[in-house]
Design a protein around this motif. Structure first.
Motif, PDB file in Angstrom:
ATOM      1  N   ALA A  96       0.804  -1.220   0.000  1.00  0.00           N
ATOM      2  CA  ALA A  96       0.000   0.000   0.000  1.00  0.00           C
ATOM      3  C   ALA A  96       0.836   1.268   0.000  1.00  0.00           C
ATOM      4  N   SER A  97       2.110   1.138   0.375  1.00  0.00           N
ATOM      5  CA  SER A  97       2.899   2.319   0.756  1.00  0.00           C
ATOM      6  C   SER A  97       2.885   3.458  -0.257  1.00  0.00           C
ATOM      7  N   GLY A  98       2.859   3.150  -1.533  1.00  0.00           N
ATOM      8  CA  GLY A  98       2.910   4.210  -2.533  1.00  0.00           C
ATOM      9  C   GLY A  98       1.546   4.675  -3.010  1.00  0.00           C
ATOM     10  N   PHE A  99       0.479   4.149  -2.383  1.00  0.00           N
ATOM     11  CA  PHE A  99      -0.866   4.463  -2.877  1.00  0.00           C
ATOM     12  C   PHE A  99      -1.795   5.064  -1.834  1.00  0.00           C
ATOM     13  N   VAL A 100      -1.410   5.014  -0.551  1.00  0.00           N
ATOM     14  CA  VAL A 100      -2.335   5.432   0.503  1.00  0.00           C
ATOM     15  C   VAL A 100      -1.768   6.593   1.318  1.00  0.00           C
ATOM     16  N   THR A 101      -2.636   7.215   2.100  1.00  0.00           N
ATOM     17  CA  THR A 101      -2.216   8.353   2.936  1.00  0.00           C
ATOM     18  C   THR A 101      -1.610   7.831   4.243  1.00  0.00           C
ATOM     19  N   PRO A 102      -0.897   8.702   4.966  1.00  0.00           N
ATOM     20  CA  PRO A 102      -0.351   8.286   6.270  1.00  0.00           C
ATOM     21  C   PRO A 102      -1.450   7.837   7.251  1.00  0.00           C
ATOM     22  N   MET A 103      -2.616   8.478   7.230  1.00  0.00           N
ATOM     23  CA  MET A 103      -3.687   8.061   8.144  1.00  0.00           C
ATOM     24  C   MET A 103      -4.190   6.656   7.803  1.00  0.00           C
ATOM     25  N   ALA A 104      -4.291   6.376   6.506  1.00  0.00           N
ATOM     26  CA  ALA A 104      -4.685   5.012   6.106  1.00  0.00           C
ATOM     27  C   ALA A 104      -3.623   4.015   6.555  1.00  0.00           C
ATOM     28  N   ALA A 105      -2.354   4.413   6.452  1.00  0.00           N
ATOM     29  CA  ALA A 105      -1.257   3.527   6.867  1.00  0.00           C
ATOM     30  C   ALA A 105      -1.341   3.223   8.360  1.00  0.00           C
ATOM     31  N   MET A 106      -1.803   4.211   9.119  1.00  0.00           N
ATOM     32  CA  MET A 106      -1.937   4.000  10.558  1.00  0.00           C
ATOM     33  C   MET A 106      -2.980   2.910  10.839  1.00  0.00           C
ATOM     34  N   ILE A 107      -4.078   2.964  10.092  1.00  0.00           N
ATOM     35  CA  ILE A 107      -5.113   1.936  10.253  1.00  0.00           C
ATOM     36  C   ILE A 107      -4.562   0.578   9.800  1.00  0.00           C
ATOM     37  N   ILE A 108      -3.847   0.579   8.686  1.00  0.00           N
ATOM     38  CA  ILE A 108      -3.280  -0.669   8.177  1.00  0.00           C
ATOM     39  C   ILE A 108      -2.369  -1.316   9.224  1.00  0.00           C
ATOM     40  N   GLY A 109      -1.512  -0.517   9.836  1.00  0.00           N
ATOM     41  CA  GLY A 109      -0.597  -1.054  10.853  1.00  0.00           C
ATOM     42  C   GLY A 109      -1.338  -1.514  12.097  1.00  0.00           C
ATOM     43  N   ALA A 110      -2.294  -0.697  12.544  1.00  0.00           N
ATOM     44  CA  ALA A 110      -3.004  -1.010  13.782  1.00  0.00           C
ATOM     45  C   ALA A 110      -3.815  -2.299  13.651  1.00  0.00           C
ATOM     46  N   VAL A 111      -4.365  -2.534  12.468  1.00  0.00           N
ATOM     47  CA  VAL A 111      -5.157  -3.755  12.253  1.00  0.00           C
ATOM     48  C   VAL A 111      -4.235  -4.956  12.012  1.00  0.00           C
ATOM     49  N   ALA A 112      -3.090  -4.698  11.401  1.00  0.00           N
ATOM     50  CA  ALA A 112      -2.159  -5.807  11.113  1.00  0.00           C
ATOM     51  C   ALA A 112      -1.673  -6.467  12.393  1.00  0.00           C
ATOM     52  N   ALA A 113      -1.508  -5.673  13.454  1.00  0.00           N
ATOM     53  CA  ALA A 113      -0.950  -6.224  14.694  1.00  0.00           C
ATOM     54  C   ALA A 113      -1.817  -7.346  15.274  1.00  0.00           C
ATOM     55  N   PRO A 114      -3.115  -7.122  15.532  1.00  0.00           N
ATOM     56  CA  PRO A 114      -3.913  -8.245  16.040  1.00  0.00           C
ATOM     57  C   PRO A 114      -4.007  -9.412  15.054  1.00  0.00           C
ATOM     58  N   ILE A 115      -3.991  -9.121  13.754  1.00  0.00           N
ATOM     59  CA  ILE A 115      -4.007 -10.224  12.779  1.00  0.00           C
ATOM     60  C   ILE A 115      -2.779 -11.114  12.978  1.00  0.00           C
ATOM     61  N   GLY A 116      -1.607 -10.488  13.048  1.00  0.00           N
ATOM     62  CA  GLY A 116      -0.381 -11.263  13.250  1.00  0.00           C
ATOM     63  C   GLY A 116      -0.353 -11.947  14.606  1.00  0.00           C
ATOM     64  N   TYR A 117      -0.759 -11.188  15.616  1.00  0.00           N
ATOM     65  CA  TYR A 117      -0.712 -11.689  16.995  1.00  0.00           C
ATOM     66  C   TYR A 117      -1.551 -12.946  17.150  1.00  0.00           C
ATOM     67  N   TYR A 118      -2.789 -12.887  16.641  1.00  0.00           N
ATOM     68  CA  TYR A 118      -3.664 -14.043  16.808  1.00  0.00           C
ATOM     69  C   TYR A 118      -3.411 -15.130  15.763  1.00  0.00           C
ATOM     70  N   ALA A 119      -2.784 -14.760  14.658  1.00  0.00           N
ATOM     71  CA  ALA A 119      -2.366 -15.791  13.702  1.00  0.00           C
ATOM     72  C   ALA A 119      -1.279 -16.672  14.325  1.00  0.00           C
ATOM     73  N   ILE A 120      -0.395 -16.066  15.098  1.00  0.00           N
ATOM     74  CA  ILE A 120       0.634 -16.850  15.802  1.00  0.00           C
ATOM     75  C   ILE A 120      -0.051 -17.799  16.791  1.00  0.00           C
ATOM     76  N   ARG A 121      -1.017 -17.254  17.541  1.00  0.00           N
ATOM     77  CA  ARG A 121      -1.737 -18.068  18.523  1.00  0.00           C
ATOM     78  C   ARG A 121      -2.436 -19.246  17.844  1.00  0.00           C
ATOM     79  N   PHE A 122      -3.061 -18.958  16.707  1.00  0.00           N
ATOM     80  CA  PHE A 122      -3.755 -19.993  15.944  1.00  0.00           C
ATOM     81  C   PHE A 122      -2.766 -21.087  15.497  1.00  0.00           C
ATOM     82  N   ARG A 123      -1.641 -20.638  14.983  1.00  0.00           N
ATOM     83  CA  ARG A 123      -0.613 -21.567  14.503  1.00  0.00           C
ATOM     84  C   ARG A 123      -0.109 -22.444  15.654  1.00  0.00           C
ATOM     85  N   GLU A 124       0.070 -21.830  16.816  1.00  0.00           N
ATOM     86  CA  GLU A 124       0.533 -22.595  17.980  1.00  0.00           C
ATOM     87  C   GLU A 124      -0.514 -23.626  18.407  1.00  0.00           C
TER      88      GLU A 124
END
Lengths: 129, 408
Positions: B278-306
């Motif tokens: 997304a980096s070259g197509f979105v605004t910094p505010m959109a990037a903030m949402i992208i990062g904030a949502v990515a964290a729980p996705i990764g966090y719970y994906a690890i839990r799921f994998r475990e």
């Protein structure tokens, strides 16, 4: 009679124990970094996602060889300094020692574990109470 | 417009080459810190070796398969074999203001780090010989075609209008789902689930994450192939997403116990991986949402994998694959022509169709990378064997595979 103390203590209590022993005149000791498990039953550490359990915990083992008549004072001192009241405070083992030889002088037995300012001197001379 | 070299653009792309190259050693230490100390040299080698392997493969034929003359939208032709015709003059198709060699070198750094990402799944138990063979096959059969699909002129996903600025599909989804496939074919480490496998050096991992972040500026902002406003925006969105994800991740770990250092470092990488497409197509505010949502996705994906008992050891699938699935889809939500007139509008800017294209990109990348990787890994397992012996694994790969020890 010579005895050996193996005191398993918390890592963070070494400074307190060392200082308390110095005050009563016990200076000679060596310390091992060990891992072990007991009643404490391990701890939880942070992983990437949540925590994980570690059963073998790092502890220190303090070894001291001394005359039998100093045993009780020394054990009491270690207990007082190392104790927090929580499980995980450790254990103290006591063994008989056949002999000790000081490498530099060849002195044996009790003479090998005596030095100026030690616990016997503090109590009133090498042949103290 | 093509034909004249711009010094500023060229300088930035050359600088970006160095930044992206640095990410491979950074990744090596990021991973190396998380394995046991008997396998740290082995783990470092798994990443570093790609600087050698792809450094040669890319010149010989990798670049040509990726960016050579299009064949049916699926793969590049052989016209750039041995970098024939790749010279100081700009390419008519790629980076019209920089030397063709600069573009090709920049792309080489991506081809190096992408397979290195996969190695997080195969640490501490894979035979080195089988790994080398797998790596060459993966670069040839997965990376080069996929790179052509998305970025090569005439590639079918690019022609479809897929927006992938710096490699959400080509790099992160491909690496993440290949890691998953390889782990399934390989099986878990001895003692996995029965004993605690602890990281040997979290400081290495934290340092690696910091250097990855720095390198990511080259990765994403360099992908503008110019020293312009799009590059500046990409740098800022990259930073913002990494920051937001790190913040959310450390809060999540706090809720589960204590604010974790390793968690924070992981969150950074997850946020950076998510914003890559997304980096070259979105605004910094959109990037903030992208990062904030990515964290729980990764966090719970690890839990799921475990919970599934799967030893995808260093969570490449969760941290790169899943976060970038979100990132590629989020590009279809938040992309705006205001940021990049060469891109497209996304769902929130009146173009819901873009989201559909992004979805096709995600699904195609997952199926292709997972499928080929699983087939290649299984074939190698049946023929020459993927794993070291039990004894070699117990001793550790530093000694048993490389005859060296990290610390003495």
């Amino acid at each position: 009679m010579l005895k050996k103390i193996e005191a398993i203590i918390r890592e963070e209590k070494l400074a307190d124990v060392k200082e308390a022993l110095r005050c009563i005149g016990i200076k000679g000791m060596n310390v091992f970094e060990i891992r072990g498990q007991g009643r404490q039953g391990g701890i939880e550490l942070s992983g990437r996602s949540g925590t994980y359990h570690v059963d073998m915990l790092p502890k220190l083992q303090v070894n001291i060889v001394l005359s039998e008549h100093n045993l009780r004072d020394t054990v009491d001192t270690i207990m007082k300094a190392a104790r927090t009241g929580e499980s995980g405070d450790g254990l103290i083992f006591v063994y008989p020692v056949d002999d000790v030889i000081r490498v530099r002088t060849g002195e044996r037995g009790r003479n090998a574990v005596m030095y100026p300012g030690d616990i016997d001197e503090k109590k009133g001379g090498p042949n103290g109470p | 417009m093509p034909g004249s070299i711009n010094a500023g653009d060229t300088a930035w792309v050359l600088m970006s080459c160095a930044l992206v190259l640095m990410m491979t050693p950074a990744l090596a230490f990021f991973y190396g810190g998380m394995v046991r100390k008997k396998n740290i040299l082995s783990t470092l080698t798994l990443s570093y070796i790609f600087m050698a392997l792809i450094g040669v493969q890319w010149i010989l034929y990798g670049y040509s398969l990726s960016f050579g003359e299009d064949i049916a939208g699926l793969i590049g032709g052989l016209n750039f074999l041995g970098f024939k015709g790749v010279g100081a003059a700009p390419s008519p198709d790629y980076g019209s203001t920089i030397p063709h060699e600069a573009f090709a070198s920049f792309q080489m750094m991506f081809a190096i780090i992408t397979p290195a990402l996969i190695t997080g799944a195969l640490v501490e138990r894979t035979r080195f010989k089988s790994f080398l063979l797998f790596s060459i096959l993966w670069a040839t059969l997965v990376y080069d075609p996929l790179c052509h699909w998305v970025w090569g002129k005439g590639g079918w996903l690019g022609k479809l209008g897929l927006l992938d600025f710096a490699g959400g599909t080509v790099v992160h989804i491909a690496a993440g789902f290949s890691a998953l496939a390889f782990a399934l074919a390989l099986g878990p480490r001895r003692g996995f689930k029965k004993m605690t496998i602890e990281p040997n050096n979290i400081p290495y991992t934290v340092l690696g994450a910091g250097l990855l972040w720095m390198g990511w500026f080259g990765f994403n902002a360099g992908s503008a192939l110019a020293a312009d406003g799009v590059a500046a925006n990409a740098l800022l969105t990259t930073n913002t997403s990494g920051a937001a994800a790190g913040l959310v991740w450390i809060l999540l770990s706090w809720l589960d116990g204590r604010p974790s250092t390793l968690g924070m470092a992981t969150g950074f990488v997850v946020g950076l991986a998510a914003v890559t497409p997304a980096s070259g197509f979105v605004t910094p505010m959109a990037a903030m949402i992208i990062g904030a949502v990515a964290a729980p996705i990764g966090y719970y994906a690890i839990r799921f994998r475990e919970k599934r008992g799967l030893d995808e050891s260093l969570d490449v699938w969760a941290c790169h694959g899943m976060s970038s699935v979100w990132g590629v889809l989020a590009t279809g939500l938040f992309a705006t022509l205001e940021v990049n007139s060469g891109g497209a509008n996304g769902f929130f800017y009146g173009n819901p169709g873009q989201l559909f294209i992004q979805l096709i990109g995600v699904i195609a990348t997952i199926l292709f990378s997972f499928g080929i990787t699983f087939a290649v890994a299984k074939a190698l397992d049946w023929s020459i064997g993927l794993r070291v012996t039990e004894m070699e694994e117990e001793v550790g790969l530093d000694i048993s595979a490389h005859g060296e020890r990290a610390y003495s």
